[in-house]
Design an enzyme around this catalytic site. Structure first.
Site, PDB file in Angstrom:
ATOM      1  N   PRO A 133      20.279  19.380  61.645  1.00 38.12           N
ATOM      2  CA  PRO A 133      21.129  18.234  61.965  1.00 38.12           C
ATOM      3  C   PRO A 133      21.468  18.121  63.444  1.00 38.12           C
ATOM      4  O   PRO A 133      21.718  19.116  64.115  1.00 38.12           O
ATOM      5  CB  PRO A 133      22.403  18.492  61.151  1.00 38.12           C
ATOM      6  CG  PRO A 133      22.362  19.929  60.782  1.00 38.12           C
ATOM      7  CD  PRO A 133      20.911  20.283  60.681  1.00 38.12           C
ATOM      8  N   ASN A 134      21.436  16.878  63.892  1.00 37.81           N
ATOM      9  CA  ASN A 134      21.833  16.466  65.251  1.00 37.81           C
ATOM     10  C   ASN A 134      20.828  16.848  66.334  1.00 37.81           C
ATOM     11  O   ASN A 134      21.013  16.477  67.491  1.00 37.81           O
ATOM     12  CB  ASN A 134      23.230  17.019  65.607  1.00 37.81           C
ATOM     13  CG  ASN A 134      24.293  16.499  64.666  1.00 37.81           C
ATOM     14  OD1 ASN A 134      24.397  15.286  64.471  1.00 37.81           O
ATOM     15  ND2 ASN A 134      25.053  17.377  64.032  1.00 37.81           N
TER      16      ASN A 134
ATOM     17  N   ARG B  58      23.102  14.100  73.081  1.00 38.79           N
ATOM     18  CA  ARG B  58      24.139  14.993  72.568  1.00 38.79           C
ATOM     19  C   ARG B  58      24.521  16.062  73.603  1.00 38.79           C
ATOM     20  O   ARG B  58      23.658  16.835  74.026  1.00 38.79           O
ATOM     21  CB  ARG B  58      23.525  15.624  71.316  1.00 38.79           C
ATOM     22  CG  ARG B  58      24.032  16.915  70.932  1.00 38.79           C
ATOM     23  CD  ARG B  58      23.301  17.536  69.780  1.00 38.79           C
ATOM     24  NE  ARG B  58      24.258  18.346  69.077  1.00 38.79           N
ATOM     25  CZ  ARG B  58      23.970  19.385  68.342  1.00 38.79           C
ATOM     26  NH1 ARG B  58      22.698  19.709  68.141  1.00 38.79           N
ATOM     27  NH2 ARG B  58      24.906  20.065  67.776  1.00 38.79           N
TER      28      ARG B  58
ATOM     29  N   TYR C   5      23.118  21.250  75.599  1.00 40.09           N
ATOM     30  CA  TYR C   5      21.768  21.215  75.015  1.00 40.09           C
ATOM     31  C   TYR C   5      20.696  20.653  75.957  1.00 40.09           C
ATOM     32  O   TYR C   5      19.536  20.569  75.570  1.00 40.09           O
ATOM     33  CB  TYR C   5      21.804  20.406  73.712  1.00 40.09           C
ATOM     34  CG  TYR C   5      22.727  21.031  72.682  1.00 40.09           C
ATOM     35  CD1 TYR C   5      22.422  22.259  72.102  1.00 40.09           C
ATOM     36  CD2 TYR C   5      23.933  20.414  72.317  1.00 40.09           C
ATOM     37  CE1 TYR C   5      23.276  22.851  71.185  1.00 40.09           C
ATOM     38  CE2 TYR C   5      24.795  20.997  71.388  1.00 40.09           C
ATOM     39  CZ  TYR C   5      24.456  22.217  70.838  1.00 40.09           C
ATOM     40  OH  TYR C   5      25.304  22.810  69.929  1.00 40.09           O
TER      41      TYR C   5
ATOM     42  N   ASN D  22      15.300  25.825  63.948  1.00 36.77           N
ATOM     43  CA  ASN D  22      16.645  25.725  64.509  1.00 36.77           C
ATOM     44  C   ASN D  22      17.455  24.962  63.460  1.00 36.77           C
ATOM     45  O   ASN D  22      17.364  23.737  63.381  1.00 36.77           O
ATOM     46  CB  ASN D  22      16.633  24.969  65.836  1.00 36.77           C
ATOM     47  CG  ASN D  22      18.025  24.892  66.441  1.00 36.77           C
ATOM     48  OD1 ASN D  22      19.023  25.177  65.775  1.00 36.77           O
ATOM     49  ND2 ASN D  22      18.101  24.490  67.694  1.00 36.77           N
TER      50      ASN D  22
ATOM     51  N   ALA E 241      23.826  23.275  62.813  1.00 32.05           N
ATOM     52  CA  ALA E 241      25.086  23.756  62.241  1.00 32.05           C
ATOM     53  C   ALA E 241      24.892  24.441  60.884  1.00 32.05           C
ATOM     54  O   ALA E 241      25.730  25.262  60.485  1.00 32.05           O
ATOM     55  CB  ALA E 241      26.062  22.597  62.103  1.00 32.05           C
TER      56      ALA E 241
ATOM     57  N   GLU F  64      14.018  32.290  64.229  1.00 31.33           N
ATOM     58  CA  GLU F  64      15.230  31.479  64.401  1.00 31.33           C
ATOM     59  C   GLU F  64      15.424  31.171  65.889  1.00 31.33           C
ATOM     60  O   GLU F  64      15.324  32.071  66.718  1.00 31.33           O
ATOM     61  CB  GLU F  64      16.434  32.279  63.882  1.00 31.33           C
ATOM     62  CG  GLU F  64      17.779  31.606  64.101  1.00 31.33           C
ATOM     63  CD  GLU F  64      18.961  32.545  63.780  1.00 31.33           C
ATOM     64  OE1 GLU F  64      18.749  33.774  63.616  1.00 31.33           O
ATOM     65  OE2 GLU F  64      20.096  32.046  63.719  1.00 31.33           O
TER      66      GLU F  64
ATOM     67  N   HIS G  69      17.926  29.006  68.814  1.00 30.85           N
ATOM     68  CA  HIS G  69      19.061  28.173  69.216  1.00 30.85           C
ATOM     69  C   HIS G  69      18.925  27.861  70.693  1.00 30.85           C
ATOM     70  O   HIS G  69      18.661  28.764  71.496  1.00 30.85           O
ATOM     71  CB  HIS G  69      20.388  28.876  68.935  1.00 30.85           C
ATOM     72  CG  HIS G  69      20.546  29.189  67.486  1.00 30.85           C
ATOM     73  ND1 HIS G  69      20.836  28.210  66.567  1.00 30.85           N
ATOM     74  CD2 HIS G  69      20.372  30.331  66.799  1.00 30.85           C
ATOM     75  CE1 HIS G  69      20.858  28.768  65.364  1.00 30.85           C
ATOM     76  NE2 HIS G  69      20.568  30.048  65.479  1.00 30.85           N
ATOM     77  N   ILE G  70      19.115  26.605  71.005  1.00 29.53           N
ATOM     78  CA  ILE G  70      18.992  26.164  72.397  1.00 29.53           C
ATOM     79  C   ILE G  70      20.109  26.783  73.235  1.00 29.53           C
ATOM     80  O   ILE G  70      19.883  27.276  74.334  1.00 29.53           O
ATOM     81  CB  ILE G  70      19.055  24.621  72.451  1.00 29.53           C
ATOM     82  CG1 ILE G  70      17.850  24.027  71.686  1.00 29.53           C
ATOM     83  CG2 ILE G  70      19.121  24.116  73.890  1.00 29.53           C
ATOM     84  CD1 ILE G  70      17.964  22.547  71.389  1.00 29.53           C
ATOM     85  N   SER G  71      21.312  26.733  72.698  1.00 29.22           N
ATOM     86  CA  SER G  71      22.472  27.276  73.413  1.00 29.22           C
ATOM     87  C   SER G  71      22.625  28.769  73.115  1.00 29.22           C
ATOM     88  O   SER G  71      22.009  29.295  72.173  1.00 29.22           O
ATOM     89  CB  SER G  71      23.734  26.517  73.004  1.00 29.22           C
ATOM     90  OG  SER G  71      24.034  26.782  71.644  1.00 29.22           O
TER      91      SER G  71
ATOM     92  N   ARG H  46      29.628  31.426  72.215  1.00 26.91           N
ATOM     93  CA  ARG H  46      30.390  30.217  71.870  1.00 26.91           C
ATOM     94  C   ARG H  46      31.472  30.535  70.830  1.00 26.91           C
ATOM     95  O   ARG H  46      31.909  31.665  70.721  1.00 26.91           O
ATOM     96  CB  ARG H  46      29.407  29.115  71.429  1.00 26.91           C
ATOM     97  CG  ARG H  46      28.437  28.735  72.555  1.00 26.91           C
ATOM     98  CD  ARG H  46      27.503  27.619  72.159  1.00 26.91           C
ATOM     99  NE  ARG H  46      28.218  26.366  71.912  1.00 26.91           N
ATOM    100  CZ  ARG H  46      27.683  25.304  71.303  1.00 26.91           C
ATOM    101  NH1 ARG H  46      26.419  25.367  70.878  1.00 26.91           N
ATOM    102  NH2 ARG H  46      28.384  24.216  71.111  1.00 26.91           N
TER     103      ARG H  46
ATOM    104  N   ARG I 142      30.421  30.072  65.242  1.00 27.31           N
ATOM    105  CA  ARG I 142      28.967  30.089  65.487  1.00 27.31           C
ATOM    106  C   ARG I 142      28.407  31.509  65.505  1.00 27.31           C
ATOM    107  O   ARG I 142      27.225  31.723  65.758  1.00 27.31           O
ATOM    108  CB  ARG I 142      28.649  29.397  66.815  1.00 27.31           C
ATOM    109  CG  ARG I 142      28.957  27.912  66.807  1.00 27.31           C
ATOM    110  CD  ARG I 142      28.484  27.229  68.081  1.00 27.31           C
ATOM    111  NE  ARG I 142      29.299  26.067  68.367  1.00 27.31           N
ATOM    112  CZ  ARG I 142      29.082  24.849  67.870  1.00 27.31           C
ATOM    113  NH1 ARG I 142      28.050  24.613  67.092  1.00 27.31           N
ATOM    114  NH2 ARG I 142      29.894  23.838  68.159  1.00 27.31           N
TER     115      ARG I 142
HETATM  116  C1  DQA Z   1      22.391  25.081  67.851  1.00 27.26           C
HETATM  117  C2  DQA Z   1      23.724  25.821  67.833  1.00 27.26           C
HETATM  118  C3  DQA Z   1      24.530  25.428  66.620  1.00 27.26           C
HETATM  119  O1  DQA Z   1      25.771  26.132  66.605  1.00 27.26           O
HETATM  120  C4  DQA Z   1      24.823  23.955  66.637  1.00 27.26           C
HETATM  121  O2  DQA Z   1      25.544  23.567  65.488  1.00 27.26           O
HETATM  122  C5  DQA Z   1      23.598  23.139  66.799  1.00 27.26           C
HETATM  123  C6  DQA Z   1      22.583  23.585  67.742  1.00 27.26           C
HETATM  124  C7  DQA Z   1      21.592  25.369  69.133  1.00 27.26           C
HETATM  125  O3  DQA Z   1      20.428  25.000  69.158  1.00 27.26           O
HETATM  126  O4  DQA Z   1      22.134  25.898  70.097  1.00 27.26           O
HETATM  127  O5  DQA Z   1      23.464  22.074  66.214  1.00 27.26           O
HETATM  128  O6  DQA Z   1      21.610  25.538  66.753  1.00 27.26           O
END
Ligand code: DQA
Length: 151
Positions: free
Chosen positions: A9-10, A17, A22, A74, A77, A98, A100-102, A107, A111
């Site tokens: 999602p997102n 965003r 990101y 990825n 959330a 797995e 994650h961009i961030s 954080r 998370r």
């Molecule tokens: C994320 C980190 C998650 O906590 C967040 O909800 C995302 C993006 C990342 O790529 O850093 O949607 O997965």
């Protein structure tokens, strides 16, 4: 070898965003970057993005039947909430990385949990979009070390 790159999602909102978190690049940019990186290794790619947990489960399940050698995911959330995604990865038994961009480790507390991590061969965080390419490299090496031929 064929990799399925799944974004939750997102992540379709990349570029719009929270660019400070990101980055400024779009989802389409990400797709082209990872596709080109994998092509250089002789790896085919398929991309899937959904905002819906069940659709993500369905796509992981169908990977079992379509010749997918590795999954890069990825889960957005859903990383922090979804036992269903963990179970789906365990069910298909396909090596999964797995991403994650961030840097989720730096954080919010919520998370810090990743359900899917328990079923993944590696986790890459905080490297921006390059993290997907690093995941592809790790997956490639892992699969090769297990003896599957690079097609
Ligand atoms: C994320 C980190 C998650 O906590 C967040 O909800 C995302 C993006 C990342 O790529 O850093 O949607 O997965």
């Amino acid at each position: 070898m064929k990799f399925l790159i799944i974004n939750g999602p997102n992540l379709n909102m990349l570029g719009i965003r929270e660019p400070a978190v990101y980055g400024a690049q779009t989802y389409e940019y990400l797709v082209e970057k990872v596709r080109a990186h994998c092509q250089n290794m002789g790896v085919q790619t398929e991309f899937y993005q959904s905002n819906h947990e069940g659709d993500l489960v369905d796509r992981i399940q169908s990977a079992y039947f379509d010749g997918t050698s590795g999954i890069i995911i990825n889960p957005g959330a859903y990383t922090h909430t979804s036992v269903a995604l963990l179970d789906a990865v365990k069910a298909v038994g396909i090596p999964t990385a797995e991403v994650h961009i961030s840097d989720v480790g730096q954080r919010e507390d919520f998370r810090q949990i990743s359900y899917i991590r328990a079923a993944c061969i590696c986790t890459i965080t905080g490297r921006g979009l390059d993290g997907y390419c690093a995941a592809a490299d790790a997956l490639y090496e892992y699969i090769k070390s297990k003896g599957e031929k690079a097609l």
